[in-house]
Design a protein around this motif. Structure first.
Motif, PDB file in Angstrom:
ATOM      1  N   LEU A 174     -17.524  56.373 204.248  1.00 41.16           N
ATOM      2  CA  LEU A 174     -18.511  56.619 205.302  1.00 41.16           C
ATOM      3  C   LEU A 174     -19.916  56.695 204.712  1.00 41.16           C
ATOM      4  O   LEU A 174     -20.871  56.163 205.280  1.00 41.16           O
ATOM      5  N   GLU A 175     -20.020  57.358 203.569  1.00 40.91           N
ATOM      6  CA  GLU A 175     -21.319  57.463 202.908  1.00 40.91           C
ATOM      7  C   GLU A 175     -21.757  56.111 202.357  1.00 40.91           C
ATOM      8  O   GLU A 175     -22.943  55.760 202.411  1.00 40.91           O
ATOM      9  N   GLU A 176     -20.794  55.357 201.818  1.00 36.72           N
ATOM     10  CA  GLU A 176     -21.124  54.034 201.284  1.00 36.72           C
ATOM     11  C   GLU A 176     -21.608  53.098 202.391  1.00 36.72           C
ATOM     12  O   GLU A 176     -22.527  52.290 202.189  1.00 36.72           O
ATOM     13  N   ALA A 177     -20.997  53.210 203.560  1.00 39.51           N
ATOM     14  CA  ALA A 177     -21.410  52.363 204.689  1.00 39.51           C
ATOM     15  C   ALA A 177     -22.844  52.662 205.088  1.00 39.51           C
ATOM     16  O   ALA A 177     -23.638  51.742 205.366  1.00 39.51           O
ATOM     17  N   ALA A 178     -23.192  53.946 205.114  1.00 35.31           N
ATOM     18  CA  ALA A 178     -24.570  54.313 205.457  1.00 35.31           C
ATOM     19  C   ALA A 178     -25.545  53.836 204.387  1.00 35.31           C
ATOM     20  O   ALA A 178     -26.654  53.390 204.696  1.00 35.31           O
ATOM     21  N   ALA A 179     -25.110  53.897 203.129  1.00 38.80           N
ATOM     22  CA  ALA A 179     -25.986  53.464 202.033  1.00 38.80           C
ATOM     23  C   ALA A 179     -26.242  51.963 202.083  1.00 38.80           C
ATOM     24  O   ALA A 179     -27.343  51.493 201.762  1.00 38.80           O
ATOM     25  N   THR A 180     -25.237  51.201 202.498  1.00 44.69           N
ATOM     26  CA  THR A 180     -25.413  49.741 202.574  1.00 44.69           C
ATOM     27  C   THR A 180     -26.405  49.341 203.661  1.00 44.69           C
ATOM     28  O   THR A 180     -26.945  48.235 203.637  1.00 44.69           O
ATOM     29  N   LEU A 181     -26.640  50.245 204.603  1.00 42.18           N
ATOM     30  CA  LEU A 181     -27.608  49.969 205.667  1.00 42.18           C
ATOM     31  C   LEU A 181     -29.028  50.329 205.253  1.00 42.18           C
ATOM     32  O   LEU A 181     -29.951  50.238 206.056  1.00 42.18           O
ATOM     33  N   GLY A 182     -29.177  50.732 204.002  1.00 46.69           N
ATOM     34  CA  GLY A 182     -30.513  50.993 203.484  1.00 46.69           C
ATOM     35  C   GLY A 182     -30.931  52.446 203.467  1.00 46.69           C
ATOM     36  O   GLY A 182     -32.063  52.762 203.097  1.00 46.69           O
TER      37      GLY A 182
END
Length: 231
Positions: free
Chosen positions: A123-131
């Motif tokens: 979940l955190e990685e997904a948010a990080a990929t969005l910038g």
């Protein structure tokens, strides 16, 4: 409650609530930061830090109180420096708050650490990929998910602070109206003839406060969990 309790009993209850509140409030940011480091970071000496955090749970409370007296007393390295700027902790209610915070800290950190470790890193990685920055990911993703754990840690710390006796009485003594918390008052009343009724009243108050805190925390935890799930 003020009419049911005597003046000394009421002062002990009020002081305990004050001590527990400040001990919990001031420990929260430090506890969350410590839990995050222990849950997410790897570094040399991590097990030593973890051991130090949990040391108050293992040591006899009187030993912890004595160490606090040596460190934060007016002749201690930190206490002496604080005295120079007009801050005295030993034999003051602020010292009782410090002792309660130290004793409650491991319970708070453990609850928060378990909650942080349960968060799915994807979940955190997904948010990080969005910038999103690391801080923004923590605020918008991680923090809402661990709020029930933070609340649980805060309630455990508050309950422990309310019931702390050994370290507190060693560090700040048992001065009515100044450092006499609820557990210290119960102990004092049991040492004098005819004090059993006053001690029992304080025991009942302790149970009511503890149960109220637990019920409130369960209700808030469910609301936070539903809100996080809905988000």
């Amino acid at each position: 409650m003020a009419g049911w309790l005597g003046e000394q009993e009421w002062m002990a209850v009020a002081l305990s609530l004050r001590v527990a509140f400040w001990a919990t409030l001031l420990s929260l940011p430090v506890g969350l930061a410590t839990a995050y480091v222990l849950a997410r970071k790897s570094f040399p000496g991590k097990q030593i830090v973890n051991g130090l955090v949990h040391l108050p749970l293992i040591l006899p409370p009187v030993v912890t109180g004595y160490l606090l007296l040596l460190t934060f007393g007016t002749k201690g390295p930190i206490g002496g420096a604080l005295e120079q700027v007009g801050i005295v902790l030993a034999f003051r209610w602020t010292g009782a708050a410090l002792a309660a915070a130290v004793m409650a800290f491991p319970l708070m950190v453990r609850a928060m650490r378990l909650s942080l470790e349960a968060v799915d890193p994807k979940l955190e990685e997904a948010a990080a990929t969005l910038g999103a920055s690391r801080f923004w990911v923590f605020v918008t993703v991680t923090l809402p998910l661990v709020l029930p754990g933070i609340l649980a840690g805060a309630v455990l710390a508050f309950a422990k602070a309310m019931g702390e006796f050994g370290a507190t009485i060693t560090f700040v003594s048992n001065i009515p109206g100044q450092t006499q918390t609820l557990p210290s008052a119960v102990y004092a009343f049991l040492q004098v003839p005819g004090g059993e009724s006053a001690a029992m009243r304080l025991v009942i108050v302790s149970i009511v406060i503890a149960m109220s805190a637990l019920i409130l925390s369960e209700w808030l935890a469910r609301r936070l969990a539903r809100r996080a799930g809905g988000a």
